[in-house]
Design an enzyme around this catalytic site. Structure first.
Site, PDB file in Angstrom:
ATOM      1  N   GLU A  73       2.221  -6.491  -5.004  1.00 26.08           N
ATOM      2  CA  GLU A  73       2.168  -7.708  -4.904  1.00 26.08           C
ATOM      3  C   GLU A  73      -0.130  -7.642  -5.345  1.00 26.08           C
ATOM      4  O   GLU A  73      -0.028  -5.974  -5.401  1.00 26.08           O
ATOM      5  CB  GLU A  73       1.033  -7.713  -3.584  1.00 26.08           C
ATOM      6  CG  GLU A  73       0.450  -6.650  -1.900  1.00 26.08           C
ATOM      7  CD  GLU A  73       1.371  -7.039  -0.651  1.00 26.08           C
ATOM      8  OE1 GLU A  73       2.116  -7.432  -0.620  1.00 26.08           O
ATOM      9  OE2 GLU A  73       0.472  -6.902  -0.164  1.00 26.08           O
ATOM     10  N   HIS A  75      -4.348  -8.795  -3.843  1.00 23.12           N
ATOM     11  CA  HIS A  75      -5.348 -10.074  -2.749  1.00 23.12           C
ATOM     12  C   HIS A  75      -6.334 -10.335  -3.861  1.00 23.12           C
ATOM     13  O   HIS A  75      -7.378  -9.252  -4.913  1.00 23.12           O
ATOM     14  CB  HIS A  75      -5.322  -9.381  -2.307  1.00 23.12           C
ATOM     15  CG  HIS A  75      -4.226  -8.293  -1.351  1.00 23.12           C
ATOM     16  ND1 HIS A  75      -2.656  -9.366  -0.313  1.00 23.12           N
ATOM     17  CD2 HIS A  75      -3.532  -7.499  -1.490  1.00 23.12           C
ATOM     18  CE1 HIS A  75      -2.643  -8.659  -0.101  1.00 23.12           C
ATOM     19  NE2 HIS A  75      -2.870  -7.778  -0.339  1.00 23.12           N
ATOM     20  N   HIS A  79      -8.649  -3.220  -0.696  1.00 21.79           N
ATOM     21  CA  HIS A  79      -8.298  -2.583  -0.040  1.00 21.79           C
ATOM     22  C   HIS A  79      -8.685  -0.537   0.272  1.00 21.79           C
ATOM     23  O   HIS A  79      -8.903  -0.551  -1.374  1.00 21.79           O
ATOM     24  CB  HIS A  79      -6.492  -1.823   0.303  1.00 21.79           C
ATOM     25  CG  HIS A  79      -5.894  -3.054  -0.004  1.00 21.79           C
ATOM     26  ND1 HIS A  79      -5.837  -4.745  -0.600  1.00 21.79           N
ATOM     27  CD2 HIS A  79      -4.749  -2.924   1.216  1.00 21.79           C
ATOM     28  CE1 HIS A  79      -5.120  -5.184  -0.042  1.00 21.79           C
ATOM     29  NE2 HIS A  79      -4.158  -4.783   0.453  1.00 21.79           N
ATOM     30  N   HIS A 113      -0.343  -3.480  -7.095  1.00 25.04           N
ATOM     31  CA  HIS A 113      -0.258  -2.522  -6.170  1.00 25.04           C
ATOM     32  C   HIS A 113       1.156  -2.509  -5.297  1.00 25.04           C
ATOM     33  O   HIS A 113       1.293  -3.328  -5.117  1.00 25.04           O
ATOM     34  CB  HIS A 113      -1.693  -2.048  -5.540  1.00 25.04           C
ATOM     35  CG  HIS A 113      -2.269  -3.313  -4.121  1.00 25.04           C
ATOM     36  ND1 HIS A 113      -1.853  -4.218  -4.880  1.00 25.04           N
ATOM     37  CD2 HIS A 113      -1.524  -3.358  -2.968  1.00 25.04           C
ATOM     38  CE1 HIS A 113      -2.557  -4.979  -3.028  1.00 25.04           C
ATOM     39  NE2 HIS A 113      -1.792  -4.725  -2.583  1.00 25.04           N
ATOM     40  N   CYS A 126      -4.307   1.716   6.423  1.00 22.99           N
ATOM     41  CA  CYS A 126      -4.849   0.691   5.349  1.00 22.99           C
ATOM     42  C   CYS A 126      -6.066   0.167   5.933  1.00 22.99           C
ATOM     43  O   CYS A 126      -5.872  -0.390   6.883  1.00 22.99           O
ATOM     44  CB  CYS A 126      -3.636  -0.246   4.421  1.00 22.99           C
ATOM     45  SG  CYS A 126      -4.376  -1.479   4.035  1.00 22.99           S
TER      46      CYS A 126
END
Length: 158
Positions: A73, A75, A79, A113, A126
């Site tokens: 995925e 975003h 992260h 990732h 995370c």
């Protein structure tokens, strides 16, 4: 004024308690990784800190069983990942990196990732912003473009 008021009373210390070979914290429920059952294998999550605790971030602990993997995925948000236990590999964009305890992993915004555990459980913290976008999964064309690289294609095989 605090933009993230605490809506619940949390204890000042939540003790770490390993359980059946997995990492656990007192009063922190073990949650399902995601509702999409076909995008990952063998992943659990615990939310250790959240905006409800008065923080503008979410700190989560994920654990992947040996041979398991997280979703592929991307975003709009970055992260920050800290590997705590085990060894594995991580795909960031089109680069594959080996990871081991205490390695720091940065995933930039809008970067594909995925994490994969090796022969032992892979556990990691995370850190993300509490208010963030939902994951984006690759379209068939995006997945084909990633798989055009032989090393990435081999990594993405379950």
């Amino acid at each position: 004024m605090n933009p993230f008021p605490s809506h619940r009373r949390i204890p000042p210390v939540r003790r770490f308690r390993p359980h059946a070979g997995r990492f656990r914290w007192e009063e922190v429920p073990l949650r399902t990784y995601k509702p999409e059952a076909n995008s990952f294998r063998g992943v659990t999550r615990q939310v250790l800190f959240d905006a409800a605790d008065g923080l503008p971030v979410q700190v989560r602990y994920f654990e992947i069983v040996p041979g398991g993997f997280s979703s592929l995925e991307r975003h709009e948000h970055p992260h920050a990942v800290v590997i705590l236990r085990g060894r594995g590999r991580v795909l960031i964009g089109t680069e594959i990196h080996a990871v081991a305890p205490f390695d720091l992993v940065h995933v930039p915004p809008m970067t594909w990732h995925q994490l994969r555990a090796g022969a032992e459980p892979l556990g990691f913290l995370c850190l993300v912003a509490h208010d963030r976008d939902r994951p984006q999964y690759p379209t068939p064309d995006e997945l084909a473009a990633l798989r055009a690289r032989p090393d990435v294609a081999a990594f993405l095989q379950p």
